[in-house]
Design a protein around this motif. Structure first.
Motif, PDB file in Angstrom:
ATOM      1  N   GLY A   1       0.847  -1.184   0.000  1.00 10.52           N
ATOM      2  CA  GLY A   1       0.000   0.000   0.000  1.00 10.52           C
ATOM      3  C   GLY A   1       0.884   1.235   0.000  1.00 10.52           C
ATOM      4  N   VAL A   2       0.714   2.096  -0.977  1.00 11.39           N
ATOM      5  CA  VAL A   2       1.559   3.281  -1.144  1.00 11.39           C
ATOM      6  C   VAL A   2       0.714   4.530  -0.934  1.00 11.39           C
ATOM      7  N   SER A   3       1.183   5.438  -0.103  1.00 14.04           N
ATOM      8  CA  SER A   3       0.464   6.689   0.126  1.00 14.04           C
ATOM      9  C   SER A   3       0.287   7.457  -1.181  1.00 14.04           C
ATOM     10  N   THR A   4      -0.932   7.900  -1.430  1.00 15.84           N
ATOM     11  CA  THR A   4      -1.209   8.681  -2.635  1.00 15.84           C
ATOM     12  C   THR A   4      -0.423   9.987  -2.630  1.00 15.84           C
ATOM     13  N   LEU A   5      -0.264  10.591  -1.471  1.00 19.21           N
ATOM     14  CA  LEU A   5       0.496  11.837  -1.381  1.00 19.21           C
ATOM     15  C   LEU A   5       1.977  11.594  -1.633  1.00 19.21           C
ATOM     16  N   ASP A   6       2.494  10.460  -1.162  1.00 17.62           N
ATOM     17  CA  ASP A   6       3.888  10.111  -1.465  1.00 17.62           C
ATOM     18  C   ASP A   6       4.089   9.991  -2.971  1.00 17.62           C
ATOM     19  N   ALA A   7       3.113   9.376  -3.647  1.00 13.68           N
ATOM     20  CA  ALA A   7       3.215   9.200  -5.099  1.00 13.68           C
ATOM     21  C   ALA A   7       3.200  10.550  -5.817  1.00 13.68           C
ATOM     22  N   LEU A   8       2.400  11.480  -5.326  1.00 10.92           N
ATOM     23  CA  LEU A   8       2.382  12.821  -5.905  1.00 10.92           C
ATOM     24  C   LEU A   8       3.742  13.498  -5.763  1.00 10.92           C
ATOM     25  N   ALA A   9       4.295  13.454  -4.567  1.00  9.05           N
ATOM     26  CA  ALA A   9       5.594  14.087  -4.321  1.00  9.05           C
ATOM     27  C   ALA A   9       6.700  13.400  -5.106  1.00  9.05           C
ATOM     28  N   TYR A  10       6.572  12.103  -5.316  1.00  7.23           N
ATOM     29  CA  TYR A  10       7.614  11.326  -5.996  1.00  7.23           C
ATOM     30  C   TYR A  10       7.862  11.820  -7.417  1.00  7.23           C
ATOM     31  N   ARG A  11       6.835  12.367  -8.059  1.00  8.95           N
ATOM     32  CA  ARG A  11       7.026  12.909  -9.404  1.00  8.95           C
ATOM     33  C   ARG A  11       8.072  14.022  -9.429  1.00  8.95           C
ATOM     34  N   LEU A  12       8.259  14.672  -8.291  1.00 11.04           N
ATOM     35  CA  LEU A  12       9.160  15.826  -8.215  1.00 11.04           C
ATOM     36  C   LEU A  12      10.453  15.494  -7.477  1.00 11.04           C
ATOM     37  N   ARG A  13      10.802  14.212  -7.456  1.00 11.46           N
ATOM     38  CA  ARG A  13      11.957  13.761  -6.666  1.00 11.46           C
ATOM     39  C   ARG A  13      13.295  14.316  -7.148  1.00 11.46           C
ATOM     40  N   PHE A  14      13.353  14.799  -8.389  1.00 12.91           N
ATOM     41  CA  PHE A  14      14.609  15.340  -8.886  1.00 12.91           C
ATOM     42  C   PHE A  14      14.674  16.858  -8.777  1.00 12.91           C
ATOM     43  N   THR A  15      13.638  17.461  -8.200  1.00 13.64           N
ATOM     44  CA  THR A  15      13.729  18.876  -7.847  1.00 13.64           C
ATOM     45  C   THR A  15      14.451  18.974  -6.511  1.00 13.64           C
ATOM     46  N   ARG A  16      14.764  20.177  -6.105  1.00 12.47           N
ATOM     47  CA  ARG A  16      15.434  20.369  -4.810  1.00 12.47           C
ATOM     48  C   ARG A  16      14.632  21.339  -3.954  1.00 12.47           C
ATOM     49  N   GLY A  17      14.373  20.931  -2.715  1.00 20.60           N
ATOM     50  CA  GLY A  17      13.654  21.808  -1.802  1.00 20.60           C
ATOM     51  C   GLY A  17      12.354  21.200  -1.320  1.00 20.60           C
ATOM     52  N   TYR A  18      11.442  22.064  -0.916  1.00 18.64           N
ATOM     53  CA  TYR A  18      10.180  21.611  -0.335  1.00 18.64           C
ATOM     54  C   TYR A  18       9.120  21.385  -1.417  1.00 18.64           C
ATOM     55  N   VAL A  19       8.360  20.329  -1.224  1.00 24.30           N
ATOM     56  CA  VAL A  19       7.198  20.040  -2.063  1.00 24.30           C
ATOM     57  C   VAL A  19       6.033  19.730  -1.136  1.00 24.30           C
ATOM     58  N   CYS A  20       4.893  20.368  -1.383  1.00 28.66           N
ATOM     59  CA  CYS A  20       3.678  20.053  -0.640  1.00 28.66           C
ATOM     60  C   CYS A  20       2.704  19.369  -1.588  1.00 28.66           C
ATOM     61  N   ALA A  21       2.400  18.109  -1.304  1.00 28.62           N
ATOM     62  CA  ALA A  21       1.447  17.346  -2.104  1.00 28.62           C
ATOM     63  C   ALA A  21       0.055  17.518  -1.506  1.00 28.62           C
ATOM     64  N   MET A  22      -0.921  17.832  -2.350  1.00 32.86           N
ATOM     65  CA  MET A  22      -2.284  18.084  -1.869  1.00 32.86           C
ATOM     66  C   MET A  22      -3.303  17.398  -2.768  1.00 32.86           C
ATOM     67  N   LEU A  23      -4.318  16.838  -2.147  1.00 30.95           N
ATOM     68  CA  LEU A  23      -5.438  16.256  -2.872  1.00 30.95           C
ATOM     69  C   LEU A  23      -6.736  16.914  -2.415  1.00 30.95           C
TER      70      LEU A  23
ATOM     71  N   GLY B   1       1.397  22.609 -12.534  1.00 34.75           N
ATOM     72  CA  GLY B   1       0.321  22.416 -13.495  1.00 34.75           C
ATOM     73  C   GLY B   1       0.501  21.136 -14.277  1.00 34.75           C
ATOM     74  N   GLY B   2      -0.488  20.823 -15.103  1.00 30.05           N
ATOM     75  CA  GLY B   2      -0.404  19.675 -16.001  1.00 30.05           C
ATOM     76  C   GLY B   2      -0.400  18.334 -15.302  1.00 30.05           C
ATOM     77  N   ALA B   3       0.271  17.368 -15.927  1.00 30.26           N
ATOM     78  CA  ALA B   3       0.262  15.985 -15.443  1.00 30.26           C
ATOM     79  C   ALA B   3       0.959  15.813 -14.098  1.00 30.26           C
ATOM     80  N   LEU B   4       1.724  16.805 -13.668  1.00 27.31           N
ATOM     81  CA  LEU B   4       2.358  16.721 -12.354  1.00 27.31           C
ATOM     82  C   LEU B   4       1.331  16.610 -11.233  1.00 27.31           C
ATOM     83  N   ASN B   5       0.109  17.032 -11.509  1.00 23.52           N
ATOM     84  CA  ASN B   5      -0.918  17.031 -10.474  1.00 23.52           C
ATOM     85  C   ASN B   5      -1.635  15.698 -10.328  1.00 23.52           C
ATOM     86  N   LEU B   6      -1.209  14.677 -11.065  1.00 25.56           N
ATOM     87  CA  LEU B   6      -1.794  13.343 -10.953  1.00 25.56           C
ATOM     88  C   LEU B   6      -0.791  12.393 -10.319  1.00 25.56           C
TER      89      LEU B   6
END
Length: 234
Positions: free
Chosen positions: A92-114, A182-187
């Motif tokens: 079972g994988v957290s949906t919010l973790d999956a959202l943040a994972y798309r941005l794993r190669f950025t640096r800094g803070y990411v807030c995942a929201m549904l 924006g875009g597909a990053l939000n899925l």
């Protein structure tokens, strides 16, 4: 490892198949029909496209929430049934973790929201960089104004991602240190569920079909009403 991943926590149903830990097929569909109608044919098509039979699967990963209560129940029911029938490990994988994972190669803070309805969002804050994510806060639900205030307090730039950001974009765009994606990053996407699930399987962090439970974060409307009734009767 051959792995099937399901993401049903949002209005977009998503199915991914990894063969020997490489992405083979990713199907995503946003439709007015419920995930219960979509999911079976999507799984069948994805496995066929990957050249696999159901019995070739060696693991399963599924979004465990937070998200749509109905959507989560559908995805978890299918995953748990397959896990039990095939006798393979289930993550079972957290949906919010999956959202943040798309941005794993950025640096800094990411807030995942549904989007959570009731004028709330589900959210968690992450530190991202170097292909890794680290969750800094618990999975929570709160009003978007409260979340915006909390994030403003960090001072540093925070990249906000997810359909919760889209639903309340006007609120978050007014905060100086917040960047709205924006875009597909939000899925969240089943591909991200799969890759996080594969990492969990390598570490031996999996559940049986009987043990895996959803992460609703807050009570359903029926549970909230029952709790209020019980409290009123005391």
């Amino acid at each position: 490892m051959n792995l099937l991943a399901l993401e049903t926590a949002t209005p977009v149903a998503s199915v991914a198949v990894y063969r020997q830990e490489q992405l083979q097929v990713l199907h995503s569909l946003h439709s007015q029909r419920t995930h219960s109608v979509q999911l079976g044919p999507m799984i069948k098509s994805a496995l066929s496209g990957a050249g696999l039979q159901m019995t070739d699967l060696q693991g399963l990963a599924v979004s465990s929430g937070p998200g749509s209560f109905t959507g989560l129940r559908i995805g978890l029911a299918v995953a748990k049934t397959l896990g039990q029938v095939l006798n393979i490990p289930l993550c079972g994988v957290s949906t919010l973790d999956a959202l943040a994972y798309r941005l794993r190669f950025t640096r800094g803070y990411v807030c995942a929201m549904l989007y959570a309805r009731k004028n709330e969002v589900y959210y968690a804050l992450y530190s991202c960089g170097g292909g890794q994510i680290s969750r800094l806060t618990p999975l929570q639900a709160a009003a978007p104004q409260q979340v915006a205030g909390e994030l403003a307090g960090y001072g540093e730039e925070v990249l906000c991602v997810g359909d919760g950001v889209l639903a309340y974009g006007e609120i978050f765009s007014r905060v100086e240190n917040l960047v709205v994606s924006g875009g597909a990053l939000n899925l969240p996407g089943a591909d991200c569920i799969a890759e996080l699930g594969l990492a969990m399987l390598r570490e031996g962090c999996w559940s049986s079909a009987f043990d895996l439970m959803p992460e609703y974060v807050r009570l359903s409307e029926a549970e909230a009403r029952l709790q209020a009734q019980n409290a009123g009767g005391i």
